[in-house]
Motif scaffolding. Structure first.
Motif, PDB file in Angstrom:
ATOM      1  N   GLN A   1     -17.243   4.039  24.620  1.00 30.25           N
ATOM      2  CA  GLN A   1     -18.655   3.875  24.255  1.00 30.25           C
ATOM      3  C   GLN A   1     -18.790   2.821  23.162  1.00 30.25           C
ATOM      4  OE1 GLN A   1     -20.622   7.465  22.881  1.00 30.25           O
ATOM      5  NE2 GLN A   1     -22.566   6.433  22.480  1.00 30.25           N
ATOM      6  N   GLU A   2     -19.840   2.022  23.269  1.00 21.04           N
ATOM      7  CA  GLU A   2     -20.245   1.110  22.202  1.00 21.04           C
ATOM      8  C   GLU A   2     -21.579   1.605  21.664  1.00 21.04           C
ATOM      9  OE1 GLU A   2     -18.226  -3.061  23.873  1.00 21.04           O
ATOM     10  OE2 GLU A   2     -20.383  -2.933  23.408  1.00 21.04           O
ATOM     11  N   LEU A   3     -21.555   2.212  20.496  1.00 18.13           N
ATOM     12  CA  LEU A   3     -22.749   2.813  19.927  1.00 18.13           C
ATOM     13  C   LEU A   3     -23.473   1.785  19.061  1.00 18.13           C
ATOM     14  CD1 LEU A   3     -24.507   5.351  19.314  1.00 18.13           C
ATOM     15  CD2 LEU A   3     -23.000   5.760  17.355  1.00 18.13           C
ATOM     16  N   LYS A   4     -24.714   1.488  19.426  1.00 22.06           N
ATOM     17  CA  LYS A   4     -25.526   0.569  18.628  1.00 22.06           C
ATOM     18  C   LYS A   4     -25.943   1.270  17.348  1.00 22.06           C
ATOM     19  CE  LYS A   4     -29.711  -2.290  18.711  1.00 22.06           C
ATOM     20  NZ  LYS A   4     -29.009  -3.402  18.046  1.00 22.06           N
ATOM     21  N   ILE A   5     -25.661   0.638  16.221  1.00 24.85           N
ATOM     22  CA  ILE A   5     -26.000   1.221  14.922  1.00 24.85           C
ATOM     23  C   ILE A   5     -26.913   0.263  14.157  1.00 24.85           C
ATOM     24  CG2 ILE A   5     -23.950   2.667  14.703  1.00 24.85           C
ATOM     25  CD1 ILE A   5     -22.655   0.487  13.105  1.00 24.85           C
ATOM     26  N   ASN A   6     -27.567   0.797  13.149  1.00 18.69           N
ATOM     27  CA  ASN A   6     -28.526   0.010  12.377  1.00 18.69           C
ATOM     28  C   ASN A   6     -27.826  -0.705  11.231  1.00 18.69           C
ATOM     29  OD1 ASN A   6     -30.775   0.949  13.916  1.00 18.69           O
ATOM     30  ND2 ASN A   6     -30.727   2.862  12.766  1.00 18.69           N
ATOM     31  N   SER A   7     -28.094  -1.991  11.098  1.00 21.52           N
ATOM     32  CA  SER A   7     -27.551  -2.779   9.994  1.00 21.52           C
ATOM     33  C   SER A   7     -28.194  -4.150   9.998  1.00 21.52           C
ATOM     34  CB  SER A   7     -26.030  -2.909  10.100  1.00 21.52           C
ATOM     35  OG  SER A   7     -25.533  -3.666   9.034  1.00 21.52           O
ATOM     36  N   LYS A   8     -28.464  -4.657   8.805  1.00 25.84           N
ATOM     37  CA  LYS A   8     -29.024  -6.003   8.682  1.00 25.84           C
ATOM     38  C   LYS A   8     -28.110  -6.942   7.918  1.00 25.84           C
ATOM     39  CE  LYS A   8     -33.895  -4.665   8.928  1.00 25.84           C
ATOM     40  NZ  LYS A   8     -35.210  -4.707   8.241  1.00 25.84           N
ATOM     41  N   ASP A   9     -27.043  -6.400   7.363  1.00 25.01           N
ATOM     42  CA  ASP A   9     -26.135  -7.227   6.580  1.00 25.01           C
ATOM     43  C   ASP A   9     -24.720  -6.723   6.834  1.00 25.01           C
ATOM     44  OD1 ASP A   9     -26.007  -8.278   3.078  1.00 25.01           O
ATOM     45  OD2 ASP A   9     -24.639  -8.603   4.739  1.00 25.01           O
TER      46      ASP A   9
ATOM     47  N   GLY B   1     -22.267  -2.571   6.676  1.00 21.38           N
ATOM     48  CA  GLY B   1     -23.011  -3.540   5.876  1.00 21.38           C
ATOM     49  C   GLY B   1     -23.882  -2.856   4.841  1.00 21.38           C
ATOM     50  N   ASN B   2     -25.198  -3.052   4.957  1.00 18.51           N
ATOM     51  CA  ASN B   2     -26.131  -2.511   3.966  1.00 18.51           C
ATOM     52  C   ASN B   2     -26.794  -1.229   4.426  1.00 18.51           C
ATOM     53  OD1 ASN B   2     -27.810  -3.482   5.978  1.00 18.51           O
ATOM     54  ND2 ASN B   2     -29.386  -4.169   4.541  1.00 18.51           N
ATOM     55  N   THR B   3     -26.313  -0.622   5.514  1.00 17.08           N
ATOM     56  CA  THR B   3     -26.987   0.538   6.103  1.00 17.08           C
ATOM     57  C   THR B   3     -26.022   1.706   6.256  1.00 17.08           C
ATOM     58  OG1 THR B   3     -28.429  -0.949   7.345  1.00 17.08           O
ATOM     59  CG2 THR B   3     -28.399   1.351   8.019  1.00 17.08           C
ATOM     60  N   MET B   4     -26.456   2.863   5.787  1.00 17.04           N
ATOM     61  CA  MET B   4     -25.699   4.092   5.985  1.00 17.04           C
ATOM     62  C   MET B   4     -26.304   4.825   7.175  1.00 17.04           C
ATOM     63  SD  MET B   4     -24.751   7.013   3.174  1.00 17.04           S
ATOM     64  CE  MET B   4     -23.980   5.769   2.135  1.00 17.04           C
ATOM     65  N   ASN B   5     -25.484   5.071   8.188  1.00 15.45           N
ATOM     66  CA  ASN B   5     -25.942   5.719   9.410  1.00 15.45           C
ATOM     67  C   ASN B   5     -25.422   7.158   9.469  1.00 15.45           C
ATOM     68  OD1 ASN B   5     -27.187   3.465  11.297  1.00 15.45           O
ATOM     69  ND2 ASN B   5     -25.392   2.571  10.298  1.00 15.45           N
ATOM     70  N   ILE B   6     -26.331   8.071   9.793  1.00 19.28           N
ATOM     71  CA  ILE B   6     -25.957   9.464  10.041  1.00 19.28           C
ATOM     72  C   ILE B   6     -25.930   9.650  11.549  1.00 19.28           C
ATOM     73  CG2 ILE B   6     -26.577  11.879   9.658  1.00 19.28           C
ATOM     74  CD1 ILE B   6     -28.025  10.957   7.122  1.00 19.28           C
TER      75      ILE B   6
ATOM     76  N   PHE C   1     -22.235  10.016  21.105  1.00 19.04           N
ATOM     77  CA  PHE C   1     -22.635   9.765  19.722  1.00 19.04           C
ATOM     78  C   PHE C   1     -24.048   9.179  19.710  1.00 19.04           C
ATOM     79  CE2 PHE C   1     -18.511  10.018  17.409  1.00 19.04           C
ATOM     80  CZ  PHE C   1     -17.689  10.241  18.505  1.00 19.04           C
ATOM     81  N   SER C   2     -24.859   9.581  18.727  1.00 21.21           N
ATOM     82  CA  SER C   2     -26.213   9.035  18.609  1.00 21.21           C
ATOM     83  C   SER C   2     -26.606   8.973  17.137  1.00 21.21           C
ATOM     84  CB  SER C   2     -27.219   9.886  19.389  1.00 21.21           C
ATOM     85  OG  SER C   2     -27.189  11.235  18.953  1.00 21.21           O
ATOM     86  N   VAL C   3     -27.257   7.859  16.752  1.00 23.71           N
ATOM     87  CA  VAL C   3     -27.732   7.685  15.386  1.00 23.71           C
ATOM     88  C   VAL C   3     -29.035   8.464  15.219  1.00 23.71           C
ATOM     89  CG1 VAL C   3     -28.507   6.045  13.632  1.00 23.71           C
ATOM     90  CG2 VAL C   3     -26.667   5.418  15.213  1.00 23.71           C
TER      91      VAL C   3
END
Length: 674
Positions: free
Chosen positions: A588-596, A618-623, A633-635
């Motif tokens: 699986q390739e899980l898309k996660i949130n990040s801008k940096d 980067g600058n984002t902490m994902n739960i 897996f899911s954000v």
């Protein structure tokens, strides 16, 4: 309120009637008000205790700062005297001015300490305490009691004066619609159709109304107190039951930690005995025991069996405690909001069918201003938090989301990048950019001290410091491209093995659930899978997984499942072991949130109780929520910062998330809410 009797007409019967029907309700009302005030006062005092402890700790810290400041100034004065040019000695007044400039802060320090000391006792809580004490008042009750036993002392009416005729008001109008219901003799004559009664008559009716309502109030209150006492008794019974349960568990644990084998017990007693006191038969036993040389094996066999039994007890205890926590939280919701039970069955069914998203809500009231914090770790009970603040380790007490600093450890000389709390002992480990690993223990006064320093790494320790399940092995990864395995002997840790397979700086390490395999990644484009070989008791590289990008974060979720974060990518890779060739492959390739996606360090944290993965990119902490059945897996929530300086950790039960970010320059607490 009470009937007025002449002294000669006063008898026991009338006193009894007044006491029972009229005075007792008033006395009970004042007593309940006093009890409530005392309970409130107790709460204020408890808050004052906590505030006093916190203020005292800060005051002690300020004292330490002032001691350091005075020591520094004393040193400066000494240097000033020795370094003064010769011509200054010829001008004592100039020397005096220079010294006065150095000592002028002493008065400021003294006044500051006085003000801070005064603040220890002056607080809003103390003011509330005094105000609460003032609410305890039996004056009216005592006055009423005096009226019963001293009936000749008649009650006095107020001096009410009519605004229009400037005469004493003697009547009151009950049923009329006129605006002015109070009347003097002239008012009554002008309004012949008014339905007036005398003030004395109104007074008697009012007293009767008070008695009737006080009786109803006290009757209702007695019923409520009776039911409250039932709840209190139930809680007390529950407390007694749990105390017995704790005693039984302690007894079982004591039994599991004692030698049961009679032969081993006899040998152990002989080892405690002085050599000169042995009898002839005991000397023969000593020779026999030594010839056998199986004492250690017997001990290991027995204690392995006991370890299995204690592990079963531990799992049962954890499961039981988790069940209680769930029930307790549900109880608190209904306790604090009883109206929730009035929801219709239809609404309940609709709520049950809806998916409940994860949500960690910020608790602003618990923010703590702090400099750069790069590492966090909770102990097994989640009531102690250690934080790497620059080169310092700050120890906090953690209760219901509130942090109270208790100690600052300053043994390290550079940024503290790794922290790990042990589960089986009251110890934790720190890894630092000064290339040192330190083992910290807690003394009898709950103060932490460095028990041992592990040296050997020649570059930053940023990839992690972790342990196996038995916690008899420490594994550390470093920028010096090595992974070191530290073992324990005679209560001291030593380097047992060095793994030099990586050709680049190591960024992250993780052990599987069984503590038999280790994965590691570096600034190179490969993941190393290392396994412990029982025969030669060494860790050996079993598989090299090629990647398109170098990585800086990975985590074992299960023995056959792990995550990997490639550098500068907005997705998390999920690897699973193939059942046929036994190699790990991407599922699986899980898309996660990040801008940096710049390079930075943050060890992924797995919360098994809630199947949550805490991961930063980067600058984002994902739960991230993990479906254990299908390994999906899911954000479910993301926390962003303006740059990569965002760090934190969750409590072991996943109830709280503590972070530090460069935007707020604060340690911030978030609480899990459904």
């Amino acid at each position: 309120m009470f009937q007025v009797y002449n002294i000669e007409d006063q008898d026991t019967g009338s006193i009894e009637q007044n006491l029972k029907q009229k005075w007792i309700p008033l006395q009970q009302k004042d007593t309940q008000i006093a009890i409530k005030a005392l309970i409130t006062l107790k709460s204020h005092i408890q808050k004052q205790m906590i505030a006093f402890i916190e203020s005292s700790l800060k005051y002690i810290q300020d004292l330490d700062n002032q001691v350091q400041e005075l020591q520094l100034k004393s040193k400066q004065i000494g240097q000033l005297v020795y370094e003064l040019p010769y011509q200054v000695y010829n001008n004592p007044n100039k020397l005096n001015i220079l010294l006065q400039e150095q000592l002028v802060d002493c008065e400021r320090i003294k006044q500051l300490l006085k003000n801070q000391l005064q603040n220890l006792v002056n607080s809003d809580i103390l003011i509330n305490c005094f105000q609460t004490i003032q609410k305890i008042n039996f004056n009216d009750t005592i006055t009423s009691l005096n009226r019963i036993f001293h009936p000749h002392q008649k009650q006095k009416d107020g001096k009410w004066i009519c605004d229009q005729h400037q005469q004493q008001i003697r009547y009151i109008e009950l049923k009329g619609e006129i605006s002015n219901k109070l009347a003097c003799e002239n008012c009554r004559q002008y309004n012949k159709y008014g339905q007036y009664i005398t003030i004395q008559n109104m007074k008697n009716k009012w007293n009767e109304y008070i008695i009737e309502n006080l009786n109803s109030f006290n009757l209702a209150q007695d019923k409520l107190i009776s039911k409250s006492n039932i709840i209190y008794q139930q809680i007390q019974s529950l407390t007694t039951y749990f105390q017995k349960l704790i005693e039984e568990i302690n007894q079982q644990l004591n039994n599991q930690t004692k030698l049961e084998n009679d032969q081993l017990h006899q040998q152990f007693q002989m080892m405690q005995q002085d050599w000169s006191e042995f009898t002839n038969s005991q000397l023969i036993d000593v020779a026999y025991i030594y010839a056998q040389k199986n004492y250690i094996e017997l001990i290991e066999q027995e204690f392995m069996a006991k370890d299995i039994q204690i592990s079963k007890m531990m799992n049962q205890t954890i499961g039981f405690c988790n069940m209680l926590v769930v029930q307790f939280e549900s109880f608190l919701i209904n306790w604090n909001n009883p109206l929730i039970n009035q929801i219709s069955n239809k609404d309940k069914i609709e709520q049950t069918n809806q998916a409940v998203p994860l949500n960690y809500k910020l608790q602003e009231q618990y923010n703590i201003k702090e400099e750069k914090c790069l590492s966090f770790a909770f102990n097994s009970d989640s009531n102690v938090l250690v934080v790497g603040c620059n080169r310092f380790i700050k120890v906090f007490q953690f209760r219901q989301g509130q942090l109270t600093q208790t100690q600052i450890l300053d043994n390290h000389k550079d940024y503290v990048r790794c922290l790990y709390f042990m589960n089986r002992s009251n110890q934790f480990i720190s890894g630092c950019n000064d290339c040192k690993i330190m083992i910290w223990s807690c003394d009898s006064n709950n103060l932490w001290y460095c028990q041992q320093v592990l040296e050997g790494h020649t570059d930053y320790i940023r990839a992690g410091v972790i342990m196996n399940n038995r916690e008899d092995l420490i594994i550390s990864g470093s920028d010096d491209r090595s992974i070191r395995f530290w073992s324990k002997k005679d209560n001291q840790w030593y380097c047992k093995q060095i793994l030099n397979g990586h050709s680049n700086e190591i960024r992250s390490i993780s052990l599987n659930v069984s503590s038999t395999q280790l994965i590691s990644c570096s600034t190179g484009t490969e993941i190393f899978l290392t396994q412990y070989i029982q025969n030669n008791k060494q860790w050996c590289i079993m598989q090299i997984i090629q990647t398109n990008k170098c990585g800086y974060s990975l985590k074992f979720i299960k023995d056959d499942l792990f995550t990997f974060q490639p550098y500068d990518q907005g997705y998390l890779l999920i690897y699973k072991r193939d059942q046929e060739n036994r190699n790990f492959q991407i599922i699986q390739e899980l898309k996660i949130n990040s801008k940096d996606n710049r390079w930075d360090f943050f060890s992924q944290q797995l919360i098994e109780e809630k199947s949550i993965l805490l991961h930063k990119n980067g600058n984002t902490m994902n739960i991230i929520k993990i479906n254990q059945k299908n390994n999906e897996f899911s954000v479910v929530q993301s926390i962003q910062n303006s740059d990569v300086y965002l760090y934190g950790a969750m409590t072991r039960d996943g109830k709280y998330l503590v972070t530090w970010d460069s935007d707020s320059i604060c340690i911030r607490v978030r609480k899990y809410q459904q």
